[in-house]
Design an enzyme around this catalytic site. Structure first.
Site, mmCIF file in Angstrom:
data_model
loop_
_atom_site.group_PDB
_atom_site.id
_atom_site.type_symbol
_atom_site.label_atom_id
_atom_site.label_comp_id
_atom_site.label_asym_id
_atom_site.label_seq_id
_atom_site.Cartn_x
_atom_site.Cartn_y
_atom_site.Cartn_z
ATOM 1 N N VAL A 69 110.553 0.608 34.836
ATOM 2 C CA VAL A 69 109.818 -0.092 33.778
ATOM 3 C C VAL A 69 109.586 -1.547 34.161
ATOM 4 O O VAL A 69 110.535 -2.285 34.438
ATOM 5 C CB VAL A 69 110.567 -0.025 32.434
ATOM 6 C CG1 VAL A 69 109.754 -0.717 31.345
ATOM 7 C CG2 VAL A 69 110.863 1.416 32.048
ATOM 8 N N GLY A 79 93.277 -2.486 45.530
ATOM 9 C CA GLY A 79 94.468 -1.660 45.683
ATOM 10 C C GLY A 79 95.351 -1.625 44.451
ATOM 11 O O GLY A 79 96.453 -1.090 44.485
ATOM 12 N N LYS A 86 106.612 4.424 30.431
ATOM 13 C CA LYS A 86 107.506 3.269 30.342
ATOM 14 C C LYS A 86 107.939 3.020 28.900
ATOM 15 O O LYS A 86 109.092 2.692 28.625
ATOM 16 C CB LYS A 86 106.814 2.035 30.921
ATOM 17 C CG LYS A 86 106.558 2.169 32.434
ATOM 18 C CD LYS A 86 105.540 1.143 32.911
ATOM 19 C CE LYS A 86 105.275 1.252 34.403
ATOM 20 N NZ LYS A 86 104.077 0.474 34.798
#
Lengths: 435, 435
Positions: B130, B185, B203
């Site tokens: 997370v 990216g 998360k």
């Protein structure tokens, strides 16, 4: 389920907050701790009407708590560094674990206290000592354990931040806001501890010790308060894209560490520049993680209680485990703690905000620029204002490149000696807090 | 000094980052851990040119690491939920401790994995799952252990935040920025995981479990992505003093918890509204501490490695101690974990930003206001724009008071059915994140 008994010394703001949060959230706290945490005794010279202590032993002699067999953890919340030190050392000598919110005690006597605790095989926890409810000690000591900490910078005194925030937002001057801070109960009747930077210096010393694995060096921290900050400098800083914050800064450098508390210009686009009022925040730069920031209330009964109780839970959970299974006081095995030396303020490196009052005549800027250039200091930005009606002098504001402080001071002296200069210059350090 | 042996499975971005930071900061990390942490084996189908693995055993079969006697902690960094799950359960079955950065694995199979680990008396740590390098699991699980967590709200997907930041700063549209995020990216070739909110949902489920002491309920989280956000709504939000952020929100309510990921208007004066680009931040509101915030890089090789290694240090330090002396997987004793139930999205309470396209004729606003008022929804702010040249319809923008979502949806349906309404309304939830 294991039972752990707590004795709370001091029933003032933080003591009563801790007592009450422990009672209110008992079920939740025990579920998290995995043990039964019970306040068995309270040591206080007088009762606090906010606390129902009818179910616990109340001792008027706080030292009695360090001797009671039904106390495993002594929670020191009396403050100060005389009785508190005696109490904590007594508790340790009697094999009690200690939790404290006392930054002055840890910053000034932590080396001695931690050594005593290690010898006795007990813990001393002090999360509440720095930045109130923000779990910054835990973050630095455990959460960032993979990192070489390069630097940290914190707004770690809420009163000072409240004053600077008001000065900026409302254009008020220092003395005026200070009175309001006192009325609101933020600042003490003698506010020197806050506005002169001593309180922030205590906290910085603790943060640096944990970050760098060094002893607590309160003797070596450079401290400058916010009492000299002028409203016009707040305005000029703003024009240049900066805010003035009272920061505690610790940096690893070749040849030692920098430990300093002072007003600092920081870019307004940094998150920490947006931390206003009495809130605290600490920015930490680690070599692996990059920049991180931790924000929250830096004071108050329940925020501080939150940190005190987190320590109680940690210590309670660890009772019965070997020392090698516990986090050590500074987060480093004690034999690995070394003093890298603290750099003298003259040897720090910083950029600077400068304001000179100069005569409004040709050639002044060129003389100033020449002095700077001869010392290898670049001028990164400049503001030259029109003279006020009837005035013969004008303010000249400059931001410099980073240089050694003694080099900057020499340049400032030379500029002040120019015939066109009018009185002493204002010098405020500037840090871009680049990640 | 105790020796602890590590086996790293997966040598991709995070695996190689972890390997390299462990090597670079070995002295520092061991000083903090109080033990000698050694990578003895690496499991990877192929070498990574960024890692010098000449001093460790390299296994092409990653499962071999779960069987090696010279591995105490298996570090799972291969990602995915099929082989990774098998690997982790195998490691646990063989008595190995596990550290993982795999949010999907923990969010979807954590209940099963934690139960298996508890049975075997081993740890499973997942800080890196997370918010990358931010030690948010530790802060929630230990640093705020005194608190009833009332709510938390996080920017927990860097790609989504980058896109929303660019849309706001440069007035670009979603599709355009997404292409750039892919080139840089940040986003995968198939970016659905990021922009549809699945990654943030993983998360959030983990954060909520720790905050509230509940099982991982990935099945129950409501998820809405950012693909429908229009540049004009970013602009109108701004006019009203708000920013649009993609938040994961978890709240304790009567009758259950809210678990939801969606674009959200938040006041621009909140610190979290200033979190830009790929950075992450989580705001946590505890009953004692008040509001706190944790900020840092949410992804990347070394930030993630920072969290992986913090877990390795914690687990390594605890080896040899009893289970009752260790923090449990979710920070609550397992027998105290209860499912409070997750509220259906129709039953959440929220304020809303609404944009309707309506005919530019008298009486429209009064019809809309009447529909809202009949359902007890107050209009807190309104913007009515002039029609564009040649257009007969105008945008009508409103902020509402908090109401139950199904009530709001019914009102929206009624407004959409008005003869003066032109097409479907835009609905974005709004949260003032009041402390």
């Amino acid at each position: 389920m294991k039972s752990v008994n707590i004795g709370i010394c001091g029933l003032g703001t933080v003591g009563s907050g801790t007592f009450n949060v422990l009672a209110r959230n008992a079920g939740l706290i025990n579920a998290r701790a995995g043990c039964d945490i019970k306040v068995t005794a309270v040591g206080a010279r007088r009762d606090n009407a906010n606390c129902d202590t009818s179910q616990v032993s109340v001792e008027r002699d706080i030292f009695a708590l360090t001797r009671r067999p039904d106390v495993d953890i002594v929670v020191e919340l009396i403050g100060g560094t005389t009785t508190a030190k005696e109490l904590v050392l007594q508790a340790i000598a009697n094999g009690k674990h200690v939790v404290t919110a006392n930054k002055a005690l840890i910053a000034e006597y932590g080396n001695e206290i931690f050594a005593a605790a290690q010898k006795q095989g007990v813990c001393v926890a002090y999360e509440a000592g720095v930045a109130g409810g923000i779990p910054i000690i835990k973050a630095l000591r455990e959460g960032l354990s993979a990192n070489k900490i390069e630097w940290l910078a914190g707004i770690i005194n809420g009163t000072g931040n409240f004053i600077l925030t008001e000065m900026r937002d409302k254009g008020r001057d220092f003395a005026d806001v200070l009175v309001e801070a006192q009325v609101l109960g933020y600042a003490e009747a003698d506010p020197a501890f806050d506005v002169e930077g001593t309180d922030a210096a205590h906290k910085l010393v603790i943060l640096a010790a944990i970050a760098f694995g060094m002893p607590l060096r309160f003797d070596a921290v450079f401290t400058e308060g916010i009492t000299e900050i002028q409203p016009e400098d707040v305005v000029y800083a703003e024009e240049l894209g900066y805010r003035i914050k009272h920061l505690g800064i610790a940096k690893q450098r070749e040849g030692g560490v920098e430990l300093r508390v002072h007003p600092t210009l920081i870019p307004e686009r940094r998150l920490i520049a947006q931390v206003n009022g009495v809130m605290n925040a600490v920015m930490v730069k680690g070599d692996a993680v990059g920049p991180t920031l931790y924000y929250g209330p830096g004071a108050g009964a329940e925020p501080t209680a939150s940190a005190v109780i987190a320590d109680i839970v940690d210590v309670a959970r660890s009772i019965g485990s070997a020392a090698e299974n516990c986090v050590s006081a500074l987060g480093f095995a004690s034999e690995t703690i070394v003093d890298p030396g603290v750099l003298d303020i003259n040897d720090i490196e910083s950029a600077y905000y400068l304001r000179a009052s100069v005569l409004d005549q040709p050639g002044v800027l060129s003389s100033v620029a020449q002095i700077m250039s001869q010392r290898g200091i670049s001028i990164e930005a400049i503001i030259q204002k029109e003279p006020r009606a009837g005035a013969s002098d004008v303010p000249l504001i400059m931001l410099t490149s980073a240089t050694r402080e003694k080099n900057l001071r020499a340049a400032v002296e030379e500029i002040e000696a120019l015939p066109s200069a009018n009185g002493p210059m204002v010098t405020i350090r500037l840090d871009s807090l680049d990640a």
